[in-house]
Design a protein around this motif. Structure first.
Motif, PDB file in Angstrom:
ATOM      1  N   ALA A 217       0.833  -1.204   0.000  1.00  0.00           N
ATOM      2  CA  ALA A 217       0.000   0.000   0.000  1.00  0.00           C
ATOM      3  C   ALA A 217       0.868   1.254   0.000  1.00  0.00           C
ATOM      4  O   ALA A 217       0.536   2.256  -0.663  1.00  0.00           O
ATOM      5  N   ALA A 218       1.990   1.211   0.712  1.00  0.00           N
ATOM      6  CA  ALA A 218       2.890   2.364   0.731  1.00  0.00           C
ATOM      7  C   ALA A 218       3.525   2.594  -0.640  1.00  0.00           C
ATOM      8  O   ALA A 218       3.731   3.745  -1.063  1.00  0.00           O
ATOM      9  N   ILE A 219       3.845   1.514  -1.339  1.00  0.00           N
ATOM     10  CA  ILE A 219       4.387   1.642  -2.706  1.00  0.00           C
ATOM     11  C   ILE A 219       3.363   2.299  -3.614  1.00  0.00           C
ATOM     12  O   ILE A 219       3.674   3.218  -4.386  1.00  0.00           O
ATOM     13  N   HIS A 220       2.116   1.864  -3.528  1.00  0.00           N
ATOM     14  CA  HIS A 220       1.062   2.454  -4.360  1.00  0.00           C
ATOM     15  C   HIS A 220       0.827   3.908  -3.984  1.00  0.00           C
ATOM     16  O   HIS A 220       0.621   4.764  -4.861  1.00  0.00           O
ATOM     17  N   ALA A 221       0.836   4.213  -2.691  1.00  0.00           N
ATOM     18  CA  ALA A 221       0.649   5.600  -2.264  1.00  0.00           C
ATOM     19  C   ALA A 221       1.806   6.471  -2.734  1.00  0.00           C
ATOM     20  O   ALA A 221       1.605   7.624  -3.145  1.00  0.00           O
ATOM     21  N   THR A 222       3.020   5.933  -2.681  1.00  0.00           N
ATOM     22  CA  THR A 222       4.186   6.682  -3.151  1.00  0.00           C
ATOM     23  C   THR A 222       4.060   7.003  -4.628  1.00  0.00           C
ATOM     24  O   THR A 222       4.293   8.136  -5.063  1.00  0.00           O
ATOM     25  N   LEU A 223       3.694   6.009  -5.429  1.00  0.00           N
ATOM     26  CA  LEU A 223       3.528   6.237  -6.864  1.00  0.00           C
ATOM     27  C   LEU A 223       2.356   7.160  -7.150  1.00  0.00           C
ATOM     28  O   LEU A 223       2.398   7.970  -8.076  1.00  0.00           O
ATOM     29  N   GLY A 224       1.300   7.054  -6.340  1.00  0.00           N
ATOM     30  CA  GLY A 224       0.188   7.991  -6.477  1.00  0.00           C
ATOM     31  C   GLY A 224       0.637   9.418  -6.209  1.00  0.00           C
ATOM     32  O   GLY A 224       0.197  10.360  -6.875  1.00  0.00           O
ATOM     33  N   GLY A 225       1.536   9.581  -5.248  1.00  0.00           N
ATOM     34  CA  GLY A 225       2.056  10.895  -4.930  1.00  0.00           C
ATOM     35  C   GLY A 225       2.924  11.488  -6.017  1.00  0.00           C
ATOM     36  O   GLY A 225       3.172  12.700  -6.036  1.00  0.00           O
ATOM     37  N   HIS A 226       3.378  10.644  -6.937  1.00  0.00           N
ATOM     38  CA  HIS A 226       4.159  11.124  -8.075  1.00  0.00           C
ATOM     39  C   HIS A 226       3.274  11.410  -9.287  1.00  0.00           C
ATOM     40  O   HIS A 226       3.781  11.594 -10.397  1.00  0.00           O
ATOM     41  N   GLY A 227       1.970  11.430  -9.056  1.00  0.00           N
ATOM     42  CA  GLY A 227       1.072  11.855 -10.122  1.00  0.00           C
ATOM     43  C   GLY A 227       0.501  10.743 -10.967  1.00  0.00           C
ATOM     44  O   GLY A 227      -0.059  11.007 -12.034  1.00  0.00           O
ATOM     45  N   ASN A 228       0.592   9.494 -10.527  1.00  0.00           N
ATOM     46  CA  ASN A 228       0.035   8.366 -11.286  1.00  0.00           C
ATOM     47  C   ASN A 228      -1.421   8.153 -10.878  1.00  0.00           C
ATOM     48  O   ASN A 228      -1.693   7.754  -9.744  1.00  0.00           O
ATOM     49  N   PRO A 229      -2.388   8.396 -11.774  1.00  0.00           N
ATOM     50  CA  PRO A 229      -3.798   8.245 -11.402  1.00  0.00           C
ATOM     51  C   PRO A 229      -4.205   6.787 -11.195  1.00  0.00           C
ATOM     52  O   PRO A 229      -5.084   6.500 -10.385  1.00  0.00           O
ATOM     53  N   ARG A 230      -3.594   5.899 -11.954  1.00  0.00           N
ATOM     54  CA  ARG A 230      -3.819   4.455 -11.754  1.00  0.00           C
ATOM     55  C   ARG A 230      -2.464   3.798 -11.608  1.00  0.00           C
ATOM     56  O   ARG A 230      -1.573   4.019 -12.422  1.00  0.00           O
ATOM     57  N   VAL A 231      -2.315   3.004 -10.565  1.00  0.00           N
ATOM     58  CA  VAL A 231      -1.045   2.354 -10.270  1.00  0.00           C
ATOM     59  C   VAL A 231      -1.218   0.850 -10.442  1.00  0.00           C
ATOM     60  O   VAL A 231      -2.155   0.255  -9.908  1.00  0.00           O
ATOM     61  N   THR A 232      -0.322   0.245 -11.209  1.00  0.00           N
ATOM     62  CA  THR A 232      -0.292  -1.213 -11.347  1.00  0.00           C
ATOM     63  C   THR A 232       1.086  -1.699 -10.953  1.00  0.00           C
ATOM     64  O   THR A 232       2.086  -1.213 -11.479  1.00  0.00           O
ATOM     65  N   THR A 233       1.133  -2.626 -10.025  1.00  0.00           N
ATOM     66  CA  THR A 233       2.393  -3.279  -9.682  1.00  0.00           C
ATOM     67  C   THR A 233       2.241  -4.777  -9.893  1.00  0.00           C
ATOM     68  O   THR A 233       1.180  -5.352  -9.629  1.00  0.00           O
ATOM     69  N   GLY A 234       3.308  -5.406 -10.369  1.00  0.00           N
ATOM     70  CA  GLY A 234       3.334  -6.854 -10.408  1.00  0.00           C
ATOM     71  C   GLY A 234       3.731  -7.369  -9.033  1.00  0.00           C
ATOM     72  O   GLY A 234       4.627  -6.824  -8.389  1.00  0.00           O
ATOM     73  N   VAL A 235       3.051  -8.395  -8.559  1.00  0.00           N
ATOM     74  CA  VAL A 235       3.323  -8.946  -7.237  1.00  0.00           C
ATOM     75  C   VAL A 235       3.647 -10.433  -7.374  1.00  0.00           C
ATOM     76  O   VAL A 235       2.866 -11.191  -7.968  1.00  0.00           O
ATOM     77  N   ASP A 236       4.805 -10.832  -6.857  1.00  0.00           N
ATOM     78  CA  ASP A 236       5.171 -12.247  -6.861  1.00  0.00           C
ATOM     79  C   ASP A 236       4.399 -12.972  -5.772  1.00  0.00           C
ATOM     80  O   ASP A 236       4.396 -12.545  -4.614  1.00  0.00           O
ATOM     81  N   LEU A 237       3.752 -14.064  -6.149  1.00  0.00           N
ATOM     82  CA  LEU A 237       2.953 -14.842  -5.207  1.00  0.00           C
ATOM     83  C   LEU A 237       3.337 -16.309  -5.292  1.00  0.00           C
ATOM     84  O   LEU A 237       3.605 -16.833  -6.372  1.00  0.00           O
ATOM     85  N   SER A 238       3.355 -16.956  -4.153  1.00  0.00           N
ATOM     86  CA  SER A 238       3.610 -18.392  -4.127  1.00  0.00           C
ATOM     87  C   SER A 238       2.357 -19.149  -4.542  1.00  0.00           C
ATOM     88  O   SER A 238       1.239 -18.767  -4.194  1.00  0.00           O
TER      89      SER A 238
END
Length: 484
Positions: A217-238
């Protein structure tokens, strides 16, 4: 031979394009005392015998990846004069020859480098635990299932879960937008040479959230703070089944997590929404995204920014002393533009931010902004998202234009009929016509690789997989390949 899993096949397609080290999974272990080389040699051999995948190679059979016995043994080698750990970490694998793991001893430091095709993050702990047990003269409990059993179970899960996963993603998947960090725009989703920035993000324990959820959530908030209206991150899952982790293997996938950070929401509210999105996605993680979204073009990374997070236990002991373990050793390459890898030992979160040349000017800033967000969240989880991140973009970023659609190709020529025969054979459908769409027929990237292999073998026609996404018909493929 055993057919590779769906996840392994997708990785094999992405890794085959270049001798990249982006899929290396290195483990660097420094012993407190000089190890007994003879005993360590026997212990490495015992681990390889216990986990059959460590003796594997990946071979191509008409466009399908299969696990086969490696041409040589994966034994311990003592490094010679002039050799370095860095060179060993970046030495490429021959996927078709194998083995896909190496053990090299540099004085007190053991470097075990495996390929992601047969290894994942949890495999590092399994390998090290079993190695310590054999070194201590212990005999680990026999494994309940073989690698073949695991692959069969994976295939069964895929068959049972694919329809539900396709329905889930049909309303959610969208191509990731470019990512703005400062005044730079990041779009990379392939693999290439990279650098690494090490830091310790101060991830707090917040009510109702795991540390991983707080960090994401902090990564998404950080990217949102840089002006990204929609944030997509790839997440590694087991994708491992619940229970004790006993086997080595590549039981992992990368799936996209989307958010639209609301500047007026509190971090706690935003994190709860992101947590709900994660939990909704978890039941579908056994199906690789490329098998659920048919028109998904193969990339090494789902999005320009990706995250891997793993809890680790205490380091095992050798000769009565705990070893020093680098779980995040860097092999010189990155998938995407920013690839954050983190391990949590229950007390400290240690992170390595791998970054591409395109992201080099902003990687350190991204890490600093992320740490600032986490510090503010720890003090006040109710802080609004707009008040968390730094100043955001220092100048308006120029977003790249969307690529123009490929022009419709003209009908092909003399090779249409033999290529059409290959499509009909692969699909098992004799009614396919030259203008039928591969994906509308139910095909995916696996189907495309099978067709590519047969075209190369029987017709001498070499076509890359991207052609099938630009021109997904027989006429289109033949014309795009320059055949007349």
């Amino acid at each position: 031979m055993i057919q590779a899993s769906a996840a392994q096949h997708g990785m094999w397609v992405a890794a085959s394009g270049a001798a990249s080290t982006a899929y290396h999974m290195p483990l660097v272990v420094t012993f407190a005392h000089d190890p007994d080389v003879g005993l360590l040699t026997k212990s490495c051999a015992a681990v390889v015998e216990r986990h059959a995948l460590l003796s594997s190679a990946i071979v191509d059979r008409d466009g399908v990846a299969y696990l086969a016995r490696a041409s040589g043994a994966a034994g311990l080698r003592v490094a010679g004069p002039g050799e370095s750990v860095e060179e060993e970490l970046t030495r490429p694998f021959d996927l078709a020859e194998g083995p896909l793991i190496r053990f090299v001893l540099f004085g007190r430091t053991l470097v075990a480098t495996a390929h992601h095709l047969i290894f994942d993050g949890y495999s590092k702990e399994v390998l090290l635990r079993d190695l310590a047990a054999f070194y201590a003269g212990e005999i680990p409990v026999p494994l309940p299932r073989t690698a073949a059993d695991e692959l069969a179970a994976d295939a069964a899960r895929l068959a049972g879960d694919r329809a539900a996963a396709a329905e889930f993603w049909s309303g959610r998947w969208a191509e990731p937008l470019p990512v703005v960090v400062g005044d730079h725009v990041l779009t990379g989703r392939d693999h290439g040479a990279g650098q690494v920035h090490a830091f310790e993000p101060p991830v707090p324990d917040l009510p109702g959230l795991t540390r991983f959820e707080t960090l994401l959530a902090a990564i998404h908030a950080t990217l949102g703070g840089h002006g990204n209206p929609r944030v997509t991150t790839g997440v590694d899952l087991s994708t491992r089944a619940p229970g004790p982790v006993g086997t080595v293997g590549s039981f992992a996938t990368e799936l996209p997590v989307d958010s639209q950070p609301d500047p007026d929401a509190s971090f706690a509210e935003f994190a709860a929404e992101l947590r709900a999105a994660l939990r909704a996605m978890y039941p579908h993680r056994s199906v690789p995204l490329a098998r659920a979204v048919r028109r998904l073009r193969p990339h090494a990374a789902v999005a320009p920014v990706s995250v891997s997070y793993r809890r680790v236990g205490a380091a095992p002991r050798f000769d009565g002393a705990a070893a020093d373990v680098d779980w995040l050793a860097f092999a010189g390459s990155v998938r995407g533009d920013l690839q954050l890898q983190a391990v949590d030992d229950g007390t400290t979160v240690t992170a390595r931010l791998r970054y591409s040349a395109a992201a080099a000017p902003v990687a350190a800033r991204f890490a600093e902004d992320l740490c600032e967000v986490l510090t503010r969240v720890a003090a006040a989880p109710a802080t609004r998202v707009r008040d968390l991140a730094g100043s955001g973009a220092s100048a308006p970023a120029v977003m790249p234009e969307a690529p123009a659609s490929a022009p419709a190709p003209a009908p092909g020529g003399a090779l249409v009929e033999p290529v059409l025969a290959i499509w009909r054979d692969v699909f098992g459908n004799q009614s396919i016509g030259p203008d039928d769409d591969l994906f509308d027929l139910g095909g995916d990237s696996l189907t495309a690789t099978q067709i590519i292999a047969r075209m190369r073998k029987t017709l001498g026609l070499d076509v890359d997989i991207d052609t099938f996404f630009d021109y997904p018909t027989v006429n289109g493929v033949v014309h795009a390949a320059g055949a007349r």
